[in-house]
Design an enzyme around this catalytic site. Structure first.
Site, PDB file in Angstrom:
ATOM      1  N   ASP A   9       0.942  -1.164   0.138  1.00 55.08           N
ATOM      2  CA  ASP A   9      -0.056  -0.053   0.027  1.00 55.08           C
ATOM      3  C   ASP A   9       0.832   1.197   0.037  1.00 55.08           C
ATOM      4  O   ASP A   9       2.225   1.294   0.303  1.00 55.08           O
ATOM      5  CB  ASP A   9      -0.814   0.173   1.360  1.00 55.08           C
ATOM      6  N   ASP A  11      -0.060   5.186   0.794  1.00 55.35           N
ATOM      7  CA  ASP A  11      -0.004   5.998   1.954  1.00 55.35           C
ATOM      8  C   ASP A  11      -0.310   5.319   3.143  1.00 55.35           C
ATOM      9  O   ASP A  11      -1.123   4.401   3.537  1.00 55.35           O
ATOM     10  CB  ASP A  11      -1.546   6.955   1.717  1.00 55.35           C
TER      11      ASP A  11
END
Ligand SMILES: [Mg+2]
Ligand SMILES: [Zn+2]
Length: 187
Positions: A9, A11
């Protein structure tokens, strides 16, 4: 389990999240989390493939353009490469939730695409995230997952408790060292 492909992922795992309801819209707003570049480089040097799979609904909501997102990713990719942690693929979902696409996590589309592009099997891939959506997308794609305590990670850990049933690490470098150690255990 030998890990040959990490699906990250963005952020809250690689960079500081924008405040709730806003987005990283410009390259200057992309700020690496402490140790994230080092974590990428550790994995890369160990021969692990690196994919990024990120929800970027700011595009679908009209808050930022695809060109802005591309500029942010250009910065991310060039800095990762300069540090020795070049990324193999950056996949994003640009859709707003209302579009009900098949790629926005917790849907499994982005994870499945990352696996397909990597040439590494789902069995040898792992998703790393800070949000329950990342873990759910991994589960639905049939890929193992790990949680990091950066970004929303601590809150996710508290909310899910043992229900998460995934390993938890303080941050990306700690996870990277564990993965590299794991691979060595089995060779
Ligand atoms: Mg996140
Ligand atoms: Zn999508």
């Amino acid at each position: 389990m030998s890990v040959r492909h990490v699906i990250l992922d963005r952020d809250g795992v690689l960079n500081y999240e924008a405040p709730t309801g806003s987005y990283v819209r410009e390259p200057a707003e992309f700020r690496w989390l402490p140790g994230a570049l080092e974590g990428l480089a550790l994995l890369r040097r160990a021969g692990v493939r690196l994919s990024v799979a990120t929800n970027q609904a700011g595009v679908g909501r009209g808050v930022m353009s695809l060109a802005q997102l591309a500029a942010v990713h250009e910065r991310m990719e060039s800095e990762a490469a300069a540090y020795g942690g070049a990324l193999d693929a950056v996949l994003y979902c640009p859709h707003a939730p209302e579009e009900r696409c098949s790629c926005r996590k917790p849907a499994p589309g982005l994870i499945e695409a990352a696996v397909a592009r990597s040439g590494v099997s789902a069995n040898e891939s792992i998703v790393v995230g800070d949000d329950e959506r990342d873990l759910e997308a991994a589960r639905r794609a049939g890929v193992a997952a790990a949680l990091v305590r950066t970004g929303k990670g601590r809150r996710t850990e508290e909310l899910m408790g043992n229900a998460a049933a995934v390993p938890v690490y303080d941050d990306l470098p700690q996870l990277a060292r564990a993965i590299i150690g794991m691979s060595h255990d089995h060779t």
